[in-house]
Design an enzyme around this catalytic site. Sequence first.
Site, PDB file in Angstrom:
ATOM      1  N   THR A 144       0.833  -1.201   0.000  1.00 53.95           N
ATOM      2  CA  THR A 144       0.000   0.000   0.000  1.00 53.95           C
ATOM      3  C   THR A 144       0.869   1.253   0.000  1.00 53.95           C
ATOM      4  OG1 THR A 144      -1.609   1.255   1.277  1.00 53.95           O
ATOM      5  CG2 THR A 144      -0.190  -0.190   2.538  1.00 53.95           C
ATOM      6  N   SER A 179      -1.507   3.388  10.594  1.00 56.74           N
ATOM      7  CA  SER A 179      -2.449   2.504  11.299  1.00 56.74           C
ATOM      8  C   SER A 179      -1.764   1.152  11.477  1.00 56.74           C
ATOM      9  CB  SER A 179      -3.743   2.317  10.494  1.00 56.74           C
ATOM     10  OG  SER A 179      -3.502   1.451   9.388  1.00 56.74           O
ATOM     11  N   TYR A 181      -2.951  -1.562  10.483  1.00 56.84           N
ATOM     12  CA  TYR A 181      -3.079  -2.237   9.176  1.00 56.84           C
ATOM     13  C   TYR A 181      -1.912  -1.871   8.272  1.00 56.84           C
ATOM     14  CZ  TYR A 181      -4.015  -2.151   4.219  1.00 56.84           C
ATOM     15  OH  TYR A 181      -3.854  -2.241   2.863  1.00 56.84           O
ATOM     16  N   HIS A 182      -1.677  -0.541   8.109  1.00 64.48           N
ATOM     17  CA  HIS A 182      -0.599  -0.121   7.213  1.00 64.48           C
ATOM     18  C   HIS A 182       0.751  -0.641   7.716  1.00 64.48           C
ATOM     19  CE1 HIS A 182      -3.718   2.880   5.909  1.00 64.48           C
ATOM     20  NE2 HIS A 182      -3.170   2.655   4.738  1.00 64.48           N
ATOM     21  N   LYS A 185       1.581  -4.109   6.565  1.00 59.48           N
ATOM     22  CA  LYS A 185       2.113  -4.160   5.195  1.00 59.48           C
ATOM     23  C   LYS A 185       3.617  -3.880   5.186  1.00 59.48           C
ATOM     24  CE  LYS A 185      -1.718  -4.576   2.636  1.00 59.48           C
ATOM     25  NZ  LYS A 185      -1.986  -5.718   1.764  1.00 59.48           N
ATOM     26  N   ARG A 241     -17.335   5.747  -0.810  1.00 61.65           N
ATOM     27  CA  ARG A 241     -18.223   6.227   0.263  1.00 61.65           C
ATOM     28  C   ARG A 241     -18.926   7.517  -0.151  1.00 61.65           C
ATOM     29  NH1 ARG A 241     -18.169   5.400   5.528  1.00 61.65           N
ATOM     30  NH2 ARG A 241     -17.561   7.418   6.384  1.00 61.65           N
ATOM     31  N   ARG A 326      -9.023   9.886  12.787  1.00 64.80           N
ATOM     32  CA  ARG A 326      -7.686   9.324  12.609  1.00 64.80           C
ATOM     33  C   ARG A 326      -6.615  10.306  13.076  1.00 64.80           C
ATOM     34  NH1 ARG A 326      -7.958   6.194   6.755  1.00 64.80           N
ATOM     35  NH2 ARG A 326     -10.143   5.548   6.943  1.00 64.80           N
TER      36      ARG A 326
HETATM   37  P1  NAD Z   1     -11.115  -7.391   0.528  1.00 67.33           P
HETATM   38  O1  NAD Z   1     -11.198  -7.433   2.012  1.00 67.33           O
HETATM   39  O2  NAD Z   1     -12.342  -7.084  -0.239  1.00 67.33           O
HETATM   40  O3  NAD Z   1     -10.514  -8.761  -0.014  1.00 67.33           O
HETATM   41  C1  NAD Z   1      -9.544  -9.508   0.669  1.00 67.33           C
HETATM   42  C2  NAD Z   1      -9.948 -10.974   0.580  1.00 67.33           C
HETATM   43  O4  NAD Z   1      -8.952 -11.759   1.243  1.00 67.33           O
HETATM   44  C3  NAD Z   1     -11.286 -11.234   1.273  1.00 67.33           C
HETATM   45  O5  NAD Z   1     -12.140 -11.957   0.432  1.00 67.33           O
HETATM   46  C4  NAD Z   1     -10.894 -12.025   2.526  1.00 67.33           C
HETATM   47  O6  NAD Z   1     -11.888 -12.941   2.901  1.00 67.33           O
HETATM   48  C5  NAD Z   1      -9.598 -12.699   2.092  1.00 67.33           C
HETATM   49  N1  NAD Z   1      -8.660 -12.988   3.190  1.00 67.33           N
HETATM   50  C6  NAD Z   1      -8.275 -12.144   4.177  1.00 67.33           C
HETATM   51  N2  NAD Z   1      -7.383 -12.770   4.966  1.00 67.33           N
HETATM   52  C7  NAD Z   1      -7.202 -14.019   4.469  1.00 67.33           C
HETATM   53  C8  NAD Z   1      -6.403 -15.121   4.836  1.00 67.33           C
HETATM   54  N3  NAD Z   1      -5.608 -15.086   5.900  1.00 67.33           N
HETATM   55  N4  NAD Z   1      -6.462 -16.244   4.076  1.00 67.33           N
HETATM   56  C9  NAD Z   1      -7.261 -16.307   2.995  1.00 67.33           C
HETATM   57  N5  NAD Z   1      -8.061 -15.301   2.610  1.00 67.33           N
HETATM   58  C10 NAD Z   1      -8.023 -14.157   3.329  1.00 67.33           C
HETATM   59  O7  NAD Z   1      -9.944  -6.350   0.153  1.00 67.33           O
HETATM   60  P2  NAD Z   1      -9.539  -5.727  -1.258  1.00 67.33           P
HETATM   61  O8  NAD Z   1      -9.988  -4.323  -1.283  1.00 67.33           O
HETATM   62  O9  NAD Z   1      -9.915  -6.645  -2.350  1.00 67.33           O
HETATM   63  O10 NAD Z   1      -7.956  -5.680  -1.096  1.00 67.33           O
HETATM   64  C11 NAD Z   1      -7.137  -6.725  -1.571  1.00 67.33           C
HETATM   65  C12 NAD Z   1      -5.687  -6.406  -1.255  1.00 67.33           C
HETATM   66  O11 NAD Z   1      -5.323  -5.178  -1.883  1.00 67.33           O
HETATM   67  C13 NAD Z   1      -5.413  -6.235   0.224  1.00 67.33           C
HETATM   68  O12 NAD Z   1      -4.177  -6.835   0.534  1.00 67.33           O
HETATM   69  C14 NAD Z   1      -5.329  -4.735   0.402  1.00 67.33           C
HETATM   70  O13 NAD Z   1      -4.518  -4.398   1.472  1.00 67.33           O
HETATM   71  C15 NAD Z   1      -4.755  -4.292  -0.925  1.00 67.33           C
HETATM   72  N6  NAD Z   1      -5.131  -2.905  -1.261  1.00 67.33           N
HETATM   73  C16 NAD Z   1      -6.442  -2.555  -1.387  1.00 67.33           C
HETATM   74  C17 NAD Z   1      -6.778  -1.253  -1.698  1.00 67.33           C
HETATM   75  C18 NAD Z   1      -8.208  -0.783  -1.810  1.00 67.33           C
HETATM   76  O14 NAD Z   1      -8.435   0.438  -1.937  1.00 67.33           O
HETATM   77  N7  NAD Z   1      -9.200  -1.681  -1.787  1.00 67.33           N
HETATM   78  C19 NAD Z   1      -5.760  -0.306  -1.908  1.00 67.33           C
HETATM   79  C20 NAD Z   1      -4.433  -0.699  -1.779  1.00 67.33           C
HETATM   80  C21 NAD Z   1      -4.126  -2.008  -1.450  1.00 67.33           C
HETATM   81  N1  USQ Z   2     -11.437   9.871   4.581  1.00 69.02           N
HETATM   82  C1  USQ Z   2     -12.337  10.913   4.734  1.00 69.02           C
HETATM   83  N2  USQ Z   2     -13.650  10.599   4.812  1.00 69.02           N
HETATM   84  C2  USQ Z   2     -14.126   9.317   4.714  1.00 69.02           C
HETATM   85  C3  USQ Z   2     -13.197   8.278   4.547  1.00 69.02           C
HETATM   86  C4  USQ Z   2     -11.864   8.593   4.495  1.00 69.02           C
HETATM   87  O1  USQ Z   2     -11.966  12.085   4.816  1.00 69.02           O
HETATM   88  O2  USQ Z   2     -15.340   9.120   4.786  1.00 69.02           O
HETATM   89  C5  USQ Z   2      -9.997  10.179   4.468  1.00 69.02           C
HETATM   90  C6  USQ Z   2      -9.115   9.435   5.452  1.00 69.02           C
HETATM   91  O3  USQ Z   2      -8.997  10.109   6.669  1.00 69.02           O
HETATM   92  C7  USQ Z   2      -7.818   9.348   4.667  1.00 69.02           C
HETATM   93  C8  USQ Z   2      -8.252   9.274   3.214  1.00 69.02           C
HETATM   94  O4  USQ Z   2      -9.589   9.759   3.183  1.00 69.02           O
HETATM   95  O5  USQ Z   2      -7.058  10.505   4.844  1.00 69.02           O
HETATM   96  C9  USQ Z   2      -8.232   7.887   2.611  1.00 69.02           C
HETATM   97  O6  USQ Z   2      -8.977   7.033   3.447  1.00 69.02           O
HETATM   98  P1  USQ Z   2      -9.550   5.628   2.925  1.00 69.02           P
HETATM   99  O7  USQ Z   2     -10.357   5.010   4.004  1.00 69.02           O
HETATM  100  O8  USQ Z   2     -10.188   5.793   1.592  1.00 69.02           O
HETATM  101  O9  USQ Z   2      -8.198   4.845   2.637  1.00 69.02           O
HETATM  102  P2  USQ Z   2      -7.146   4.166   3.606  1.00 69.02           P
HETATM  103  O10 USQ Z   2      -7.568   4.119   5.016  1.00 69.02           O
HETATM  104  O11 USQ Z   2      -5.830   4.783   3.328  1.00 69.02           O
HETATM  105  O12 USQ Z   2      -7.162   2.662   3.081  1.00 69.02           O
HETATM  106  C10 USQ Z   2      -7.502   2.318   1.741  1.00 69.02           C
HETATM  107  C11 USQ Z   2      -7.726   0.802   1.699  1.00 69.02           C
HETATM  108  C12 USQ Z   2      -6.412   0.093   2.036  1.00 69.02           C
HETATM  109  C13 USQ Z   2      -5.303   0.612   1.165  1.00 69.02           C
HETATM  110  C14 USQ Z   2      -5.170   2.132   1.204  1.00 69.02           C
HETATM  111  C15 USQ Z   2      -4.225   2.681   0.175  1.00 69.02           C
HETATM  112  O13 USQ Z   2      -8.743   0.435   2.633  1.00 69.02           O
HETATM  113  O14 USQ Z   2      -6.585  -1.315   1.825  1.00 69.02           O
HETATM  114  O15 USQ Z   2      -4.076   0.045   1.600  1.00 69.02           O
HETATM  115  O16 USQ Z   2      -6.464   2.696   0.869  1.00 69.02           O
HETATM  116  S1  USQ Z   2      -3.326   4.070   0.772  1.00 69.02           S
HETATM  117  O17 USQ Z   2      -4.264   5.090   1.194  1.00 69.02           O
HETATM  118  O18 USQ Z   2      -2.512   4.525  -0.316  1.00 69.02           O
HETATM  119  O19 USQ Z   2      -2.544   3.602   1.897  1.00 69.02           O
END
Ligand code: NAD
Ligand code: USQ
Length: 392
Positions: A144, A179, A181-182, A185, A241, A326
């Site tokens: 990420t 976070s 989560y981050h 990664k 959203r 946050r």
């Molecule tokens: P998502 O939660 O919709 O999909 C993740 C899938 O992985 C889910 O179906 C979940 O059930 C499965 N999973 C989670 N843990 C598991 C485990 N231990 N074993 C097997 N399956 C498991 O999320 P997404 O938005 O599709 O994101 C996919 C990947 O991309 C993630 O690693 C996320 O961090 C990364 N990513 C997403 C975004 C975004 O904006 N959605 C941005 C940057 C990076």
């Molecule tokens: N934000 C708002 N209002 C909202 C939701 C979010 O102002 O209703 C703000 C947050 O505070 C943040 C930004 O928008 O500053 C992005 O938030 P987000 O929830 O869209 O994204 P983030 O928490 O960063 O996470 C998402 C995905 C994650 C991925 C990440 C990429 O859930 O899986 O890793 O985007 S990145 O942002 O580049 O780290």
Amino acid sequence: MRILILGGDGYLGWPQALYFSNKGHEVFVIDSLMRRDFDFENKFDSLIPIESLETRTAAWKEKTGREIKFVIGDTRDYPLLAKVMQDFKPDAVIHFAEQRTAPYSMIDREHAVFTMDNNVIGTLNVLYAIKDFCPQCHLVKLGTMGEYGTPNIDIEEGFIDIEYKGRKDRLPYPKQPSSFYHLSKVHDSHNIMFACKIWNLRATDLNQGVVYGVETDETRMDPRLATRFDYDQIYGTVLNRFCAEAVIGYPLTIYGQGGQTRGYINIKDTVRCLEIAVMNPAAAGEYRVFNQFTETFSVNQLAEIAQKCGQELGIKVRIDHLDNPRVELEGHYYKAANTSLLKLGLQPHLLEDTVLVSIMKKALEFAGRVDKKLLDPSVNWRRTKNSLPENH
Ligand code: NAD
Ligand code: USQ
């Protein structure tokens, strides 16, 4: 190619499975369904109704004659992972399978621990399974952009050239995630880089920005192939959203001042980026990082675009600045490199007004399914124990 997709039932993993299958690759999916379990337990739901993995894969076969095999399983279950690696012998492993949201990881200790365990241990297992059973295969791992945080200097792709006290080196770019989560990664990235060095594995870490959009060419082929549209405070990403909020007349939830700037990418480009990475694999022993986003926006800019698109649809979009739940900078320098994927042939779909209007139209179609209780953020970074809206 034989492509194993971990997390292939998720928002991004499912369209990716369809995309590769449509191109004639052999696709195998593993997913623990933790994402669906969360929704079930907490009464959250995708805005667009989604089918079970059984129904989705059957619909795909019916439409195209192509088969996507899958097994329900967890990356932390090493015997399962080992068996799939031995039987399927993938050329590439695409690893989406993680707990993927910042707010989830900040709910309380249990959710932070789950995030670390699920993500870091799961990825460590994947590395061992590749080393033990398929050492030639290419790991493509979703990282990420949030690993870097928001430093006051340009962000490079994974590494930075440093000169210090007269000596030079190329070092991993400093990480300042915001976070647990981050942070998970970041820990993954270190483990992957180390595994490449000691075992000669090949890996690409895709530091992806925030994804928006809900349709790809394949998901549009049949409503049963739809991917999820998360709009809630935990899983919904900001632009998706805003679309859901706009269509029900709910003020857009800008956190704090709204100067937070991030990289963004259309889901259609995500699937293509993964293809580019797979088709141009890392060399044996190589750990490389690509920044996977196409444009940067502040939250305020996104809200303005959403307002403009709302006008086109006859919707008056209001904006609200909420106290930021946050801990993050709300106004900062942000300039990040993203040339690697472009050089390899990515042709971005940018966020023009038309793109956002089409996402809003999709949200409008299902506006009756928006649950307002899921919109306002209830997870606050400064608290150690948060609660979700009561099951309703
Ligand atoms: P998502 O939660 O919709 O999909 C993740 C899938 O992985 C889910 O179906 C979940 O059930 C499965 N999973 C989670 N843990 C598991 C485990 N231990 N074993 C097997 N399956 C498991 O999320 P997404 O938005 O599709 O994101 C996919 C990947 O991309 C993630 O690693 C996320 O961090 C990364 N990513 C997403 C975004 C975004 O904006 N959605 C941005 C940057 C990076
Ligand atoms: N934000 C708002 N209002 C909202 C939701 C979010 O102002 O209703 C703000 C947050 O505070 C943040 C930004 O928008 O500053 C992005 O938030 P987000 O929830 O869209 O994204 P983030 O928490 O960063 O996470 C998402 C995905 C994650 C991925 C990440 C990429 O859930 O899986 O890793 O985007 S990145 O942002 O580049 O780290």
